[in-house]
Design a protein around this motif. Sequence first.
Motif, PDB file in Angstrom:
ATOM      1  N   ASN A   7       0.791  -1.237   0.000  1.00 18.84           N
ATOM      2  CA  ASN A   7       0.000   0.000   0.000  1.00 18.84           C
ATOM      3  C   ASN A   7       0.814   1.273   0.000  1.00 18.84           C
ATOM      4  OD1 ASN A   7      -1.717  -2.115   1.145  1.00 18.84           O
ATOM      5  ND2 ASN A   7      -3.183  -0.451   1.475  1.00 18.84           N
ATOM      6  N   TYR A   8       2.067   1.173   0.446  1.00 23.81           N
ATOM      7  CA  TYR A   8       2.853   2.385   0.628  1.00 23.81           C
ATOM      8  C   TYR A   8       4.068   2.302  -0.283  1.00 23.81           C
ATOM      9  CZ  TYR A   8      -0.108   2.136   4.742  1.00 23.81           C
ATOM     10  OH  TYR A   8      -1.187   1.997   5.572  1.00 23.81           O
ATOM     11  N   VAL A   9       4.240   3.293  -1.155  1.00 25.00           N
ATOM     12  CA  VAL A   9       5.222   3.180  -2.229  1.00 25.00           C
ATOM     13  C   VAL A   9       6.636   3.018  -1.689  1.00 25.00           C
ATOM     14  CG1 VAL A   9       6.215   4.317  -4.244  1.00 25.00           C
ATOM     15  CG2 VAL A   9       3.756   4.456  -3.838  1.00 25.00           C
ATOM     16  N   GLN A  10       7.066   3.932  -0.820  1.00 23.03           N
ATOM     17  CA  GLN A  10       8.468   3.864  -0.378  1.00 23.03           C
ATOM     18  C   GLN A  10       8.758   2.574   0.373  1.00 23.03           C
ATOM     19  OE1 GLN A  10      10.869   5.940  -1.517  1.00 23.03           O
ATOM     20  NE2 GLN A  10      12.127   4.271  -0.679  1.00 23.03           N
ATOM     21  N   PRO A  58      -3.931   3.781  -1.886  1.00 19.92           N
ATOM     22  CA  PRO A  58      -4.274   5.037  -2.559  1.00 19.92           C
ATOM     23  C   PRO A  58      -3.043   5.557  -3.309  1.00 19.92           C
ATOM     24  CG  PRO A  58      -4.797   5.132  -0.203  1.00 19.92           C
ATOM     25  CD  PRO A  58      -4.049   3.858  -0.434  1.00 19.92           C
ATOM     26  N   LEU A  59      -3.274   6.068  -4.512  1.00 23.53           N
ATOM     27  CA  LEU A  59      -2.138   6.453  -5.360  1.00 23.53           C
ATOM     28  C   LEU A  59      -2.215   7.939  -5.690  1.00 23.53           C
ATOM     29  CD1 LEU A  59       0.366   5.694  -6.866  1.00 23.53           C
ATOM     30  CD2 LEU A  59      -1.032   4.654  -8.646  1.00 23.53           C
ATOM     31  N   GLN A  60      -1.183   8.672  -5.251  1.00 25.07           N
ATOM     32  CA  GLN A  60      -1.098  10.097  -5.557  1.00 25.07           C
ATOM     33  C   GLN A  60      -0.282  10.303  -6.824  1.00 25.07           C
ATOM     34  OE1 GLN A  60       0.755  11.006  -1.908  1.00 25.07           O
ATOM     35  NE2 GLN A  60      -1.146  10.649  -0.761  1.00 25.07           N
ATOM     36  N   ALA A  61      -0.566  11.398  -7.497  1.00 23.21           N
ATOM     37  CA  ALA A  61       0.076  11.659  -8.790  1.00 23.21           C
ATOM     38  C   ALA A  61       1.602  11.678  -8.680  1.00 23.21           C
ATOM     39  CB  ALA A  61      -0.438  12.975  -9.363  1.00 23.21           C
ATOM     40  N   LYS A  71       3.489   9.858  -7.071  1.00 22.95           N
ATOM     41  CA  LYS A  71       4.060   8.527  -6.841  1.00 22.95           C
ATOM     42  C   LYS A  71       3.845   7.579  -8.026  1.00 22.95           C
ATOM     43  CE  LYS A  71       5.264   9.289  -2.518  1.00 22.95           C
ATOM     44  NZ  LYS A  71       4.374   9.000  -1.389  1.00 22.95           N
ATOM     45  N   THR A  72       3.202   8.053  -9.077  1.00 27.27           N
ATOM     46  CA  THR A  72       2.858   7.127 -10.161  1.00 27.27           C
ATOM     47  C   THR A  72       4.092   6.575 -10.876  1.00 27.27           C
ATOM     48  OG1 THR A  72       2.527   9.020 -11.606  1.00 27.27           O
ATOM     49  CG2 THR A  72       0.544   8.027 -10.643  1.00 27.27           C
ATOM     50  N   ARG A  73       5.144   7.391 -11.006  1.00 23.83           N
ATOM     51  CA  ARG A  73       6.309   6.895 -11.755  1.00 23.83           C
ATOM     52  C   ARG A  73       6.930   5.681 -11.064  1.00 23.83           C
ATOM     53  NH1 ARG A  73       9.158   8.541 -15.907  1.00 23.83           N
ATOM     54  NH2 ARG A  73       8.312  10.654 -15.871  1.00 23.83           N
ATOM     55  N   ALA A  74       7.115   5.784  -9.756  1.00 24.59           N
ATOM     56  CA  ALA A  74       7.706   4.656  -9.020  1.00 24.59           C
ATOM     57  C   ALA A  74       6.830   3.410  -9.161  1.00 24.59           C
ATOM     58  CB  ALA A  74       7.872   5.033  -7.547  1.00 24.59           C
ATOM     59  N   VAL A  75       5.526   3.594  -9.132  1.00 21.90           N
ATOM     60  CA  VAL A  75       4.613   2.447  -9.248  1.00 21.90           C
ATOM     61  C   VAL A  75       4.675   1.870 -10.663  1.00 21.90           C
ATOM     62  CG1 VAL A  75       2.178   1.782  -9.189  1.00 21.90           C
ATOM     63  CG2 VAL A  75       3.143   3.156  -7.335  1.00 21.90           C
ATOM     64  N   ALA A  76       4.679   2.742 -11.669  1.00 23.20           N
ATOM     65  CA  ALA A  76       4.737   2.274 -13.064  1.00 23.20           C
ATOM     66  C   ALA A  76       6.015   1.491 -13.333  1.00 23.20           C
ATOM     67  CB  ALA A  76       4.632   3.468 -14.014  1.00 23.20           C
ATOM     68  N   GLU A  77       7.089   1.856 -12.635  1.00 26.03           N
ATOM     69  CA  GLU A  77       8.381   1.216 -12.884  1.00 26.03           C
ATOM     70  C   GLU A  77       8.619  -0.032 -12.050  1.00 26.03           C
ATOM     71  OE1 GLU A  77      11.262   4.359 -12.297  1.00 26.03           O
ATOM     72  OE2 GLU A  77      10.808   5.271 -14.250  1.00 26.03           O
ATOM     73  N   HIS A  78       7.929  -0.166 -10.907  1.00 25.71           N
ATOM     74  CA  HIS A  78       8.288  -1.234  -9.964  1.00 25.71           C
ATOM     75  C   HIS A  78       7.188  -2.225  -9.630  1.00 25.71           C
ATOM     76  CE1 HIS A  78      12.303   0.353  -9.166  1.00 25.71           C
ATOM     77  NE2 HIS A  78      11.749   1.551  -9.286  1.00 25.71           N
ATOM     78  N   PHE A  79       6.024  -2.073 -10.234  1.00 26.64           N
ATOM     79  CA  PHE A  79       4.937  -3.003  -9.923  1.00 26.64           C
ATOM     80  C   PHE A  79       4.449  -3.702 -11.186  1.00 26.64           C
ATOM     81  CE2 PHE A  79       5.040  -0.605  -6.078  1.00 26.64           C
ATOM     82  CZ  PHE A  79       4.529  -1.457  -5.101  1.00 26.64           C
ATOM     83  N   ASP A  80       3.775  -4.841 -10.980  1.00 25.01           N
ATOM     84  CA  ASP A  80       3.182  -5.593 -12.080  1.00 25.01           C
ATOM     85  C   ASP A  80       1.699  -5.260 -12.229  1.00 25.01           C
ATOM     86  OD1 ASP A  80       5.574  -7.388 -12.580  1.00 25.01           O
ATOM     87  OD2 ASP A  80       5.198  -7.771 -10.453  1.00 25.01           O
ATOM     88  N   ASP A  95      -8.704   5.166  -9.742  1.00 21.74           N
ATOM     89  CA  ASP A  95     -10.074   5.656  -9.612  1.00 21.74           C
ATOM     90  C   ASP A  95     -10.281   6.989 -10.321  1.00 21.74           C
ATOM     91  OD1 ASP A  95      -8.745   7.334  -7.908  1.00 21.74           O
ATOM     92  OD2 ASP A  95      -9.983   6.899  -6.148  1.00 21.74           O
ATOM     93  N   ARG A  96      -9.269   7.418 -11.076  1.00 20.28           N
ATOM     94  CA  ARG A  96      -9.461   8.617 -11.893  1.00 20.28           C
ATOM     95  C   ARG A  96      -8.525   8.616 -13.090  1.00 20.28           C
ATOM     96  NH1 ARG A  96      -6.847   9.679  -7.216  1.00 20.28           N
ATOM     97  NH2 ARG A  96      -5.173  11.217  -7.195  1.00 20.28           N
ATOM     98  N   GLU A  97      -8.981   9.389 -14.105  1.00 17.77           N
ATOM     99  CA  GLU A  97      -8.311   9.393 -15.393  1.00 17.77           C
ATOM    100  C   GLU A  97      -6.870   9.886 -15.299  1.00 17.77           C
ATOM    101  OE1 GLU A  97     -10.974  10.921 -18.459  1.00 17.77           O
ATOM    102  OE2 GLU A  97      -9.187  11.679 -19.499  1.00 17.77           O
ATOM    103  N   ARG A  98      -6.652  10.897 -14.500  1.00 14.58           N
ATOM    104  CA  ARG A  98      -5.314  11.497 -14.431  1.00 14.58           C
ATOM    105  C   ARG A  98      -4.273  10.480 -13.999  1.00 14.58           C
ATOM    106  NH1 ARG A  98      -2.822  15.301 -10.321  1.00 14.58           N
ATOM    107  NH2 ARG A  98      -0.988  16.070 -11.421  1.00 14.58           N
ATOM    108  N   ILE A  99      -4.612   9.673 -13.008  1.00 15.27           N
ATOM    109  CA  ILE A  99      -3.684   8.658 -12.512  1.00 15.27           C
ATOM    110  C   ILE A  99      -3.441   7.606 -13.597  1.00 15.27           C
ATOM    111  CG2 ILE A  99      -3.443   6.814 -10.785  1.00 15.27           C
ATOM    112  CD1 ILE A  99      -3.039   9.592  -9.602  1.00 15.27           C
ATOM    113  N   ALA A 100      -4.488   7.213 -14.291  1.00 10.27           N
ATOM    114  CA  ALA A 100      -4.351   6.213 -15.354  1.00 10.27           C
ATOM    115  C   ALA A 100      -3.432   6.728 -16.457  1.00 10.27           C
ATOM    116  CB  ALA A 100      -5.725   5.869 -15.916  1.00 10.27           C
TER     117      ALA A 100
END
Length: 236
Positions: free
Chosen positions: A59-62, A84-87, A89-98, A104-109
């Motif tokens: 749940n927590y990126v770091q 919950p995903l804040q804008a 933090k999206t890069r770290a998630v895009a690079e390190h998760f499957d 829940d919103r377009e901007r994050i997607a």
Amino acid sequence: MTDTMLSESLTSARERLAAALAAAARPADDARLLAVSKTKPAHMVREAWRLGQREFGENYVQEALDKQAELTDLEGIVWHFIGPLQANKTRAVAEHFDWVHSIDRERIARRLNDQRPERLEPLDVCLQVNASGEVSKSGVGFDELESLAETVLSLPRLRLRGLMTIPAPAQELARQREPLARLRQALEALRRRFPGAPLDTLSMGMSDDLEAAVLEGATLVRLGTAIFGIRDTSRR
Ligand SMILES: *Cc1c(COP(=O)(O)O)cnc(C)c1O
């Protein structure tokens, strides 16, 4: 929690899922266990992996990045971001998760799509739905779901796999089933609306409502406490 205790609780969790699937007259391999390891140390993830568990939820990126850095040798491990995903933090998630379950919103997607590295497969995603209608809860409402799904399906670096929800807590089985049934119906509606989309996932069911979720068609149940024991909430 000792390694022996973890082994026992993982075995009970598997048995509980198997019993729930049998009670729902569903095939034994119809739902998988996602082990939610938030706040738990890397060595417990390693031990669960040694016992055959492959999918883990964070749940927590770091915190997740720190753990992943200690566990790069674990073959076949699959990381799911479920918080919950804040804008920012999206890069770290895009690079390190499957997987990401909490869109829940377009901007994050759009950010996840733009930031998903080319060397990796498209990111598997679920849309988080506010299925209980609680005002304070995150998740897209049912009325906006189709439009968000359409956007996500247009993003080439994301693969829309299904829906996720965290329902309002309820004691009775019948009460637990209501929002979960609505989520299942919403997935069925999306399948009809977007035939050909790989919509095979209902991420629902936690330590307190696994049986209700399996009765309503869950394919990925997210168990934290039932596997790793209670969390020290003072850390968060
Ligand atoms: C913490 C968490 C879980 C696991 O909850 P338990 O009650 O400990 O099984 C599941 N899903 C999400 C999104 C969570 O944040």
